[in-house]
Every structure is written in structure tokens, then in C-alpha cells.
Motif scaffolding. Structure first.
Motif: not given
Length: 107
Positions: A42-51, A58-61, A65-70
């Protein structure tokens, strides 16, 4: 539910292991892994949604993602099977074993 199952989910101190982020068989562990899998790349989409959509949230994604991984790497089997991983100085389990009682909390 039988009492043995309940004891695998409720620590001697009264903490509901099934609701703890560290519990390997809890909802948080299972749902965070499911969400992590569903999000995929989803990183790619989050960046596109920002731009493209000017959606700054979405810049906080990356932080999300780091929190979700934890949350998705829980390994605790519960306080009755191993030493508490959250509270390093917890003596409730030892006390409950010494006094041969299942729970040491009050409502």
C-alpha cells in the motif's frame, strides 16, 4: 467456556490476555496480520494519494505500517505459561502459585 480456557485468557492479575497486543493467540495479533496482508504494498498508493488527491493523512502511512508490523509479531503465550513480557517486575503470578489461587485481583 470451561475454566481452563478462561485461565489461558485471564492472567492472575486480571489482565485479559486475549486483548493484549503481546498475546500470540489474541485478536490484535490475528487482525493486525490480516490487515498487514490485505494492505500488501500500500506504500505506493499512500504516496499517490498524498500527491494526486492532496490527502496529507496518507503521508503518515509509514508510521502506521511500522506500528502494524509491531502488533503482528506477538509471541507471548500468556502469563500462566511464561513470565510476563509486559511487566518485568510483576510478582502476581509467583504469588498466585505460592498461595495456590487462580486470581489475585479485586473488582
Amino acid at each position: 467456556m470451561n475454566s481452563e480456557f478462561i485461565k489461558t485468557r485471564i492472567a492472575p492479575c486480571g489482565l485479559h490476555c486475549g486483548k493484549c497486543f503481546a498475546f500470540a493467540d489474541g485478536d490484535i495479533y490475528h487482525f493486525s496480520n490480516q490487515l498487514k496482508h490485505s494492505l500488501g504494498n500500500f506504500d505506493i498508493y499512500a504516496q499517490r494519494f498524498v500527491e494526486m488527491l492532496n490527502e496529507p493523512v496518507f503521508s503518515k502511512y509509514p508510521d502506521f505500517k511500522e506500528f502494524l508490523s509491531h502488533l503482528s509479531v506477538a509471541s507471548c503465550q500468556g502469563c500462566r505459561k511464561e513470565k510476563c513480557k509486559l511487566f518485568k517486575t510483576c510478582n502476581v503470578r509467583i504469588c498466585s502459585e505460592e498461595n495456590q489461587v487462580d486470581f489475585l485481583f479485586s473488582m
